[in-house]
Design an enzyme around this catalytic site. Structure first.
Site, PDB file in Angstrom:
ATOM      1  N   HIS A   2     -23.727  21.047  -4.859  1.00  0.00           N
ATOM      2  CA  HIS A   2     -23.762  19.636  -5.226  1.00  0.00           C
ATOM      3  C   HIS A   2     -24.570  19.468  -6.518  1.00  0.00           C
ATOM      4  CE1 HIS A   2     -27.354  20.128  -2.515  1.00  0.00           C
ATOM      5  NE2 HIS A   2     -27.905  19.666  -3.613  1.00  0.00           N
TER       6      HIS A   2
HETATM    7  C1  T46 Z   1     -30.877  20.365  -3.051  1.00  0.00           C
HETATM    8  C2  T46 Z   1     -30.980  21.761  -2.593  1.00  0.00           C
HETATM    9  C3  T46 Z   1     -31.839  22.610  -3.489  1.00  0.00           C
HETATM   10  C4  T46 Z   1     -32.574  15.282   5.062  1.00  0.00           C
HETATM   11  O1  T46 Z   1     -32.414  14.597   6.091  1.00  0.00           O
HETATM   12  N1  T46 Z   1     -33.591  15.003   4.216  1.00  0.00           N
HETATM   13  C5  T46 Z   1     -33.805  15.712   3.081  1.00  0.00           C
HETATM   14  O2  T46 Z   1     -34.765  15.427   2.335  1.00  0.00           O
HETATM   15  C6  T46 Z   1     -32.910  16.789   2.778  1.00  0.00           C
HETATM   16  C7  T46 Z   1     -33.099  17.630   1.517  1.00  0.00           C
HETATM   17  C8  T46 Z   1     -31.886  17.070   3.637  1.00  0.00           C
HETATM   18  N2  T46 Z   1     -31.724  16.322   4.760  1.00  0.00           N
HETATM   19  C9  T46 Z   1     -30.645  16.666   5.712  1.00  0.00           C
HETATM   20  C10 T46 Z   1     -29.231  16.492   5.178  1.00  0.00           C
HETATM   21  C11 T46 Z   1     -28.462  17.545   5.949  1.00  0.00           C
HETATM   22  O3  T46 Z   1     -28.079  17.040   7.207  1.00  0.00           O
HETATM   23  O4  T46 Z   1     -30.770  18.066   6.015  1.00  0.00           O
HETATM   24  C12 T46 Z   1     -29.477  18.641   6.189  1.00  0.00           C
HETATM   25  C13 T46 Z   1     -29.303  19.842   5.248  1.00  0.00           C
HETATM   26  O5  T46 Z   1     -29.234  19.366   3.892  1.00  0.00           O
HETATM   27  P1  T46 Z   1     -28.217  19.986   2.838  1.00  0.00           P
HETATM   28  O6  T46 Z   1     -26.996  20.452   3.507  1.00  0.00           O
HETATM   29  O7  T46 Z   1     -28.066  18.995   1.712  1.00  0.00           O
HETATM   30  O8  T46 Z   1     -29.070  21.243   2.330  1.00  0.00           O
HETATM   31  P2  T46 Z   1     -28.816  22.208   1.088  1.00  0.00           P
HETATM   32  O9  T46 Z   1     -29.644  23.399   1.322  1.00  0.00           O
HETATM   33  O10 T46 Z   1     -27.367  22.416   0.830  1.00  0.00           O
HETATM   34  O11 T46 Z   1     -29.403  21.388  -0.184  1.00  0.00           O
HETATM   35  C14 T46 Z   1     -30.772  21.072  -0.267  1.00  0.00           C
HETATM   36  C15 T46 Z   1     -30.992  19.610  -0.651  1.00  0.00           C
HETATM   37  O12 T46 Z   1     -30.261  18.754   0.233  1.00  0.00           O
HETATM   38  C16 T46 Z   1     -30.539  19.313  -2.051  1.00  0.00           C
HETATM   39  O13 T46 Z   1     -31.010  18.041  -2.463  1.00  0.00           O
HETATM   40  O14 T46 Z   1     -30.913  20.085  -4.239  1.00  0.00           O
HETATM   41  O15 T46 Z   1     -31.416  21.907  -1.230  1.00  0.00           O
END
Ligand code: T46
Length: 134
Positions: free
Chosen positions: A49
């Site tokens: 993303h």
């Molecule tokens: C990024 C990269 C480096 C939350 O509820 N609060 C939060 O602050 C974050 C970051 C995530 N979440 C929830 C959303 C999803 O249900 O945690 C779950 C996993 O998040 P996501 O699939 O977006 O994780 P990554 O590792 O793909 O990405 C993350 C960050 O979301 C993103 O902002 O830049 O790490």
């Protein structure tokens, strides 16, 4: 695309090491949120993303991982394997994290609270928006 790495000063002495992270000092924005990623399974890629407005600094506190940065024109992969090295992930940079070691702990300091509407999770849409910006 310029890769922006922050080298944090280690306040070490004979007892061990310490690094302090301070908003608008060695972190170039107000810190509104901190999250960390750990226990990522082998071969899993995360991210996929860009953020419309969020700026972030990612630091690998333990173990190692790689982060691919893509500005729509150029892609560069950066290895994070030292707790004194922070990678700036600016707004509108597509990013993917991969090659996580089993013991990897990746901490991320973010300039805004969590807001799903700030994410662009579709690469074609990202290229379209990024192309029309520049
Ligand atoms: C990024 C990269 C480096 C939350 O509820 N609060 C939060 O602050 C974050 C970051 C995530 N979440 C929830 C959303 C999803 O249900 O945690 C779950 C996993 O998040 P996501 O699939 O977006 O994780 P990554 O590792 O793909 O990405 C993350 C960050 O979301 C993103 O902002 O830049 O790490």
């Amino acid at each position: 695309m310029k890769i922006e790495i922050i080298n944090f000063e280690i306040k070490g002495n004979e007892r061990g090491s310490l690094i302090a992270l301070e908003e608008n000092k060695n972190i170039p924005f107000d810190i509104r949120r901190v999250y960390y990623i750990f226990g990522t399974k082998e071969k899993v890629r995360r991210g996929f993303h860009a953020h419309k407005q969020l700026n972030q600094v990612a630091i690998c506190l333990n173990g190692s991982c790689k982060i691919l940065l893509d500005d729509g024109n150029e892609k560069k992969a950066v290895l994070l394997d030292q707790p004194d090295k922070g990678l700036i992930i600016r707004e509108m940079i597509w990013h993917e994290m991969f090659d996580f070691s089993e013991d990897c702990v990746l901490i991320v300091l973010a300039s805004e609270l969590y807001e799903e509407s700030d994410y662009i999770r579709n690469y074609e849409k990202y290229l379209c928006i990024e192309g029309s910006n520049g």
